[in-house]
Design an enzyme around this catalytic site. Structure first.
Site, PDB file in Angstrom:
ATOM      1  N   CYS A   5      -5.432   6.442  -3.562  1.00  0.00           N
ATOM      2  CA  CYS A   5      -5.422   7.561  -2.607  1.00  0.00           C
ATOM      3  C   CYS A   5      -4.320   8.570  -2.922  1.00  0.00           C
ATOM      4  O   CYS A   5      -4.397   9.734  -2.510  1.00  0.00           O
ATOM      5  CB  CYS A   5      -5.219   7.038  -1.185  1.00  0.00           C
ATOM      6  SG  CYS A   5      -6.455   5.846  -0.648  1.00  0.00           S
ATOM      7  N   SER A  39      -2.367  -3.378  -8.067  1.00  0.00           N
ATOM      8  CA  SER A  39      -1.798  -3.031  -6.755  1.00  0.00           C
ATOM      9  C   SER A  39      -1.251  -1.605  -6.700  1.00  0.00           C
ATOM     10  O   SER A  39      -0.069  -1.382  -6.452  1.00  0.00           O
ATOM     11  CB  SER A  39      -0.677  -4.026  -6.398  1.00  0.00           C
ATOM     12  OG  SER A  39      -1.158  -5.343  -6.376  1.00  0.00           O
ATOM     13  N   ARG A  44       5.581 -14.433  -8.896  1.00  0.00           N
ATOM     14  CA  ARG A  44       5.205 -15.118  -7.656  1.00  0.00           C
ATOM     15  C   ARG A  44       4.132 -16.181  -7.896  1.00  0.00           C
ATOM     16  O   ARG A  44       3.507 -16.669  -6.945  1.00  0.00           O
ATOM     17  CB  ARG A  44       4.732 -14.097  -6.618  1.00  0.00           C
ATOM     18  CG  ARG A  44       5.864 -13.216  -6.101  1.00  0.00           C
ATOM     19  CD  ARG A  44       5.341 -12.008  -5.329  1.00  0.00           C
ATOM     20  NE  ARG A  44       6.411 -11.287  -4.662  1.00  0.00           N
ATOM     21  CZ  ARG A  44       7.215 -10.408  -5.244  1.00  0.00           C
ATOM     22  NH1 ARG A  44       7.067 -10.159  -6.541  1.00  0.00           N
ATOM     23  NH2 ARG A  44       8.164  -9.803  -4.566  1.00  0.00           N
ATOM     24  N   ASP A  66     -13.727  -2.027  -1.794  1.00  0.00           N
ATOM     25  CA  ASP A  66     -14.758  -0.989  -1.893  1.00  0.00           C
ATOM     26  C   ASP A  66     -16.110  -1.512  -2.360  1.00  0.00           C
ATOM     27  O   ASP A  66     -17.089  -0.758  -2.362  1.00  0.00           O
ATOM     28  CB  ASP A  66     -14.298   0.109  -2.860  1.00  0.00           C
ATOM     29  CG  ASP A  66     -13.117   0.903  -2.322  1.00  0.00           C
ATOM     30  OD1 ASP A  66     -12.713   0.661  -1.166  1.00  0.00           O
ATOM     31  OD2 ASP A  66     -12.596   1.763  -3.056  1.00  0.00           O
TER      32      ASP A  66
END
Length: 471
Positions: free
Chosen positions: A42, A38, A69, A301
């Protein structure tokens, strides 16, 4: 639920599915061959350039946070095969840090799945040319790539053991990554040459708009060489890159950065017999389910998505889409229902204070789609002309000749230019005509815009051109 790939699409899918289903209802296992989850790829150019202070600032959620989690994240674990008939994947551990169930290096095992999510991302284009795998040649796709580049820069900058050296950096490719990396390197104080085989930098713009980007790069001191097809990398006796070779000569280099683009990472999917599109990306339906499969989804992607303008599949690798894909996949895999309606092709970037934006189609894309269109280009300012700091911007707009439907918009300018493209992105999504756009009720005040916003000026001009040319 087995997820292949631990970045935006994969972990967004995991998190959303976990919100809908407890650990007793749905076990989630995510395999990631790298060391991070995560994160924002960019942001890597801005980390290299010093805007972002550390690697960890680019990480949205760590593996430990995902595990808390109820998501079993296994790092340094590569999926090497997908067995659709047996509903299982084969993995190979690349180190003892594989996570809760990570094994010793080289250990292989099969893991069964009821639901499979393929989020393998994209790989940087690395041409099969001499020297492309040499030391000192860097792709920029993952956090690991960013770390390797920073380490290489630090070693080269201090190679003589004395004062910090100015390096000769060559960037191959002048797309988004190439342009952003050239700015990052020039900001580090290095001499930068950018090589691109196209007519102008930023082939995601039409050449006349790319010429403005070239002016901005040159103004920063970047040596931009277009029409320069790279034929190889010259190395020294130690196997380190020392020059980039083109048909017209050599460009000496202490460091080489590849910004040629990316391709979908779909070798696993192809080997499993899953359907791929013309660009090599996985084909899915609107629910992001792989075509022909009931319990296999794909996002990010590695997929081709529905282009709302041409109404055809398109490969458009952007983090914004990947996160949305993950939300849709997680909702559907978790028992809910969601769809991804497609894209219009919006992207923004910058070179120093020059902002670059596009949405929809370029001229050549409209031609390939068989569309008849008109094109207009206008010069305007981002603020009222009399207001201090008003800077010029250029807006180019394409509209369908017969209907006046907006087909695409490109904007290059200073402060306030880039995000203006969102006006056109919304208009494209809504299927608006340029005539309809002229009536948009946009915010106005002299510090923010002229009375007629530059995008609306272009829409008015395009609407006039549509009327003049008729059918």
């Amino acid at each position: 639920m087995v997820i292949i790939g631990g970045d935006a699409a994969g972990m967004s899918a995991a998190a959303q599915a976990r919100r809908l289903r407890t650990e007793d209802e749905l076990e989630i296992v995510a395999f990631e061959r790298g060391a991070f989850t995560s994160y924002s790829a960019c942001g890597i150019p801005y980390w290299i350039g010093g805007d972002v202070g550390s690697r960890d600032e680019l990480i949205a959620r760590t593996p430990e946070e995902h595990r808390k989690r109820g998501i079993d994240v296994r790092l340094h674990t590569e999926v090497t095969a997908i067995d659709l008939d047996g509903q299982r994947v084969r993995t190979r551990a690349h180190g003892a840090a594989g996570g809760a169930a990570g094994g010793p290096r080289g250990a292989e095992e099969w893991t069964g799945f009821d639901k499979l999510v393929i989020a393998t991302g994209a790989r940087p284009v690395r041409p099969s040319l001499p020297g492309m795998d040499a030391d000192g040649v860097h792709g920029v796709q993952s956090l690991g790539d960013g770390e390797a580049l920073l380490d290489s820069l630090a070693a080269a900058e201090r190679a003589d053991g004395g004062a910090r050296r100015t390096l000769r950096a060559v960037v191959v490719g002048a797309g988004y990554i190439g342009v952003e990396m050239s700015e990052a390197l020039i900001r580090r104080g290095h001499r930068v040459t950018v090589l691109d085989r196209a007519e102008q930098p930023m082939s995601t713009l039409d050449p006349d708009m790319g010429a403005l980007v070239r002016e901005g790069m040159t103004g920063l001191g970047i040596d931009v060489r277009t029409g320069a097809a790279v034929t190889g990398i010259r190395t020294d006796a130690d196997g380190r890159a020392r020059a980039v070779v083109t048909a017209d000569g050599e460009h000496e280099a202490d460091i080489v950065v590849l910004g040629i683009g990316v391709r979908p990472e779909t070798a696993l999917a192809e080997a499993a017999g899953l359907p791929l599109g013309d660009a090599g990306g996985l084909l899915t339906d609107l629910a992001m389910r792989v075509r022909g499969q009931r319990n296999v989804w794909a996002g990010g992607d590695c997929v081709e998505v529905f282009d709302r303008v041409t109404r055809r599949p398109r490969h458009l690798p952007l983090g914004t889409h990947a996160n949305k894909h993950g939300q849709v996949i997680g909702t559907n895999a978790g028992g809910g229902y969601a769809t991804f309606p497609g894209v219009v092709g919006t992207a923004v970037s910058k070179v120093c204070d020059l902002e670059i934006a596009r949405t929809g189609l370029l001229e050549r894309q409209a031609e390939r789609a068989g569309l008849r269109f008109v094109t207009v280009t206008v010069e305007a300012t981002g603020r009222a002309g009399y207001f201090p700091g008003a800077e010029p911007m250029r807006v180019k707009m394409l509209a369908e000749r017969r209907t006046g439907r907006l087909l695409g918009t490109q904007i290059v300018g200073r402060e306030g230019a880039g995000k203006r493209v969102d006006i056109a992105a919304v208009a494209l999504t809504a299927g608006m005509t340029v005539e309809e756009m002229t009536g948009l009720d946009l915010g106005y005040a002299p510090p923010f815009s002229p009375v007629w916003d530059p995008v609306l000026v272009a829409a008015r001009r395009a609407a006039s051109e549509v009327r003049a040319q008729g059918s």
